[in-house]
Design a protein around this motif. Structure first.
Motif, PDB file in Angstrom:
ATOM      1  N   ARG A  15       8.490   8.281  -2.489  1.00  0.00           N
ATOM      2  CA  ARG A  15       8.847   7.002  -1.879  1.00  0.00           C
ATOM      3  C   ARG A  15       7.903   5.894  -2.350  1.00  0.00           C
ATOM      4  O   ARG A  15       8.353   4.785  -2.686  1.00  0.00           O
ATOM      5  CB  ARG A  15       8.800   7.127  -0.356  1.00  0.00           C
ATOM      6  CG  ARG A  15       9.274   5.879   0.373  1.00  0.00           C
ATOM      7  CD  ARG A  15       9.215   6.031   1.886  1.00  0.00           C
ATOM      8  NE  ARG A  15      10.073   7.134   2.337  1.00  0.00           N
ATOM      9  CZ  ARG A  15       9.616   8.229   2.929  1.00  0.00           C
ATOM     10  NH1 ARG A  15       8.310   8.393   3.112  1.00  0.00           N
ATOM     11  NH2 ARG A  15      10.442   9.172   3.317  1.00  0.00           N
ATOM     12  N   ALA A  18       8.594   5.090  -6.006  1.00  0.00           N
ATOM     13  CA  ALA A  18       9.821   4.306  -6.132  1.00  0.00           C
ATOM     14  C   ALA A  18       9.583   2.849  -5.743  1.00  0.00           C
ATOM     15  O   ALA A  18      10.114   1.926  -6.385  1.00  0.00           O
ATOM     16  CB  ALA A  18      10.914   4.918  -5.268  1.00  0.00           C
ATOM     17  N   LYS A  19       8.783   2.621  -4.699  1.00  0.00           N
ATOM     18  CA  LYS A  19       8.477   1.249  -4.284  1.00  0.00           C
ATOM     19  C   LYS A  19       7.705   0.508  -5.369  1.00  0.00           C
ATOM     20  O   LYS A  19       7.994  -0.653  -5.680  1.00  0.00           O
ATOM     21  CB  LYS A  19       7.666   1.270  -2.984  1.00  0.00           C
ATOM     22  CG  LYS A  19       7.238  -0.114  -2.508  1.00  0.00           C
ATOM     23  CD  LYS A  19       6.360  -0.022  -1.261  1.00  0.00           C
ATOM     24  CE  LYS A  19       5.847  -1.394  -0.842  1.00  0.00           C
ATOM     25  NZ  LYS A  19       4.939  -1.308   0.334  1.00  0.00           N
ATOM     26  N   ALA A  22      10.137  -0.241  -8.185  1.00  0.00           N
ATOM     27  CA  ALA A  22      11.154  -1.220  -7.796  1.00  0.00           C
ATOM     28  C   ALA A  22      10.603  -2.641  -7.760  1.00  0.00           C
ATOM     29  O   ALA A  22      11.335  -3.607  -8.000  1.00  0.00           O
ATOM     30  CB  ALA A  22      11.730  -0.846  -6.431  1.00  0.00           C
ATOM     31  N   THR A  23       9.306  -2.783  -7.476  1.00  0.00           N
ATOM     32  CA  THR A  23       8.712  -4.125  -7.400  1.00  0.00           C
ATOM     33  C   THR A  23       7.990  -4.513  -8.684  1.00  0.00           C
ATOM     34  O   THR A  23       7.319  -5.550  -8.717  1.00  0.00           O
ATOM     35  CB  THR A  23       7.720  -4.186  -6.222  1.00  0.00           C
ATOM     36  OG1 THR A  23       6.699  -3.189  -6.401  1.00  0.00           O
ATOM     37  CG2 THR A  23       8.426  -3.935  -4.904  1.00  0.00           C
ATOM     38  N   SER A  24       8.152  -3.722  -9.743  1.00  0.00           N
ATOM     39  CA  SER A  24       7.440  -4.006 -10.990  1.00  0.00           C
ATOM     40  C   SER A  24       7.842  -5.346 -11.591  1.00  0.00           C
ATOM     41  O   SER A  24       7.016  -6.071 -12.163  1.00  0.00           O
ATOM     42  CB  SER A  24       7.683  -2.892 -12.011  1.00  0.00           C
ATOM     43  OG  SER A  24       6.962  -1.721 -11.675  1.00  0.00           O
ATOM     44  N   ARG A  25       9.136  -5.688 -11.489  1.00  0.00           N
ATOM     45  CA  ARG A  25       9.628  -6.888 -12.166  1.00  0.00           C
ATOM     46  C   ARG A  25       8.936  -8.153 -11.683  1.00  0.00           C
ATOM     47  O   ARG A  25       8.735  -9.089 -12.449  1.00  0.00           O
ATOM     48  CB  ARG A  25      11.143  -7.004 -11.965  1.00  0.00           C
ATOM     49  CG  ARG A  25      11.773  -8.175 -12.691  1.00  0.00           C
ATOM     50  CD  ARG A  25      13.281  -8.122 -12.634  1.00  0.00           C
ATOM     51  NE  ARG A  25      13.790  -6.946 -13.338  1.00  0.00           N
ATOM     52  CZ  ARG A  25      15.081  -6.659 -13.446  1.00  0.00           C
ATOM     53  NH1 ARG A  25      15.996  -7.445 -12.874  1.00  0.00           N
ATOM     54  NH2 ARG A  25      15.464  -5.590 -14.109  1.00  0.00           N
ATOM     55  N   ASN A  91       5.747   0.263 -13.704  1.00  0.00           N
ATOM     56  CA  ASN A  91       6.767   0.583 -14.694  1.00  0.00           C
ATOM     57  C   ASN A  91       6.313   0.134 -16.087  1.00  0.00           C
ATOM     58  O   ASN A  91       6.029  -1.036 -16.308  1.00  0.00           O
ATOM     59  CB  ASN A  91       8.085  -0.114 -14.336  1.00  0.00           C
ATOM     60  CG  ASN A  91       9.263   0.502 -15.042  1.00  0.00           C
ATOM     61  OD1 ASN A  91       9.244   1.672 -15.388  1.00  0.00           O
ATOM     62  ND2 ASN A  91      10.294  -0.291 -15.282  1.00  0.00           N
TER      63      ASN A  91
END
Length: 287
Positions: A15, A18-19, A22-25, A91
């Protein structure tokens, strides 16, 4: 003032990972936060340690390999990367170097206090490199330290790129031939919790720009230390530089040049067919 994030137990690494991904951008670089992630009173599961030892090649003992302490600290690192104040994306990041300092052997029965911080952001020819410092204390005694350097490609930071340290040729010779199976990444993920997709399946590795699955850098460091385990001092510094991806399935050659008493042992992991250096490192005793 340092912000302390204290974890009451092992985080759900899937989890948290994944967080962070997901917030890499939205993470475009900048100053590192004054944040420390801590977890106190960590107890090691003997069965989990035994599984780790088998995958990496360590003898089954009641002392923790230095790389296993990195294993324990890794969820804290990912928790730091997932924190919204951390400015660089997980990422696409690359683990460049890893230095482990064992001040004394840590026993399976000991309760361990762990902490992780980030610092020393500096230019790299391909982006920005950051040091993640991990520490382990037992009853207030500093017993282990880890220094992991990560590269964030395509980012920029003010300053001059530090000069690269001069070094001689990597050790060479007959060495030991290791045939690495295609499922090694999945097996190490199961014992380490590092579920980066580049280690799990050829398709996800190709999506990230690799020709096929690559093994974890921390498996390479662990296996190389296991290869000289009988020669390790009770206190030592083990430094590794991850030069090129170790592709799996594949065949590599492990070479160790043992130094004189009190001197460093030089280590290298080479591609058996091309003879290129994949991982380069050394182990230095602490007197």
């Amino acid at each position: 003032m340092t912000k302390v994030i204290e974890l009451s137990g092992p985080p759900s690494l899937g989890r948290v990972y994944a967080k962070a991904v997901a917030t890499s951008r939205g993470r475009r670089g900048g100053d590192l936060p004054d944040v420390r992630v801590v977890r106190k009173g960590v107890r090691v599961d003997p069965a989990a340690l035994a599984d780790y030892d088998r995958v990496c090649g360590f003898a089954l003992r009641d002392e923790l390999p230095a790389t296993y302490l990195h294993n324990l600290a890794f969820p804290l690192q990912v928790s730091l990367f997932a924190d919204k104040r951390y400015p660089y994306p997980l990422n696409g990041s690359v683990h460049l170097d890893n230095t482990l300092t064992q001040h004394r052997p840590v026993l399976l029965t000991e309760a361990i206090d762990l902490s992780v911080t980030a610092g020393n952001a500096r230019p790299h020819r391909r982006g920005v490199q950051v040091d993640i410092t991990s520490q382990a204390h037992v009853a207030g005694e500093l017993v282990w330290e880890g220094l992991a350097t990560y590269l964030y490609r395509g980012r920029r930071i003010e300053g001059a790129e530090p000069p690269r340290a001069a070094e001689g040729d990597a050790p060479d010779g007959p060495g030991a031939v290791w045939r690495l199976s295609g499922d090694l990444g999945r097996r190490f993920s199961a014992v380490s919790g590092d579920i980066n997709p580049i280690h799990l399946h050829p398709l996800t590795a190709k999506a990230m720009g690799f020709p096929r699955t690559i093994v974890h850098g921390m498996w390479s460091q662990a296996a190389m230390l296991a290869g000289v385990e009988s020669r390790l001092s009770p206190a030592y510094v083990a430094s590794m530089s991850f030069r090129k991806p170790v592709l799996i399935p594949g065949t590599v050659r492990f070479v160790a040049q043992v130094g004189a008493p009190g001197e460093a042992t030089q280590l290298a992991l080479r591609d058996r067919r091309k003879d290129t250096v994949l991982v380069r490192g050394d182990v230095r005793p602490i007197s």
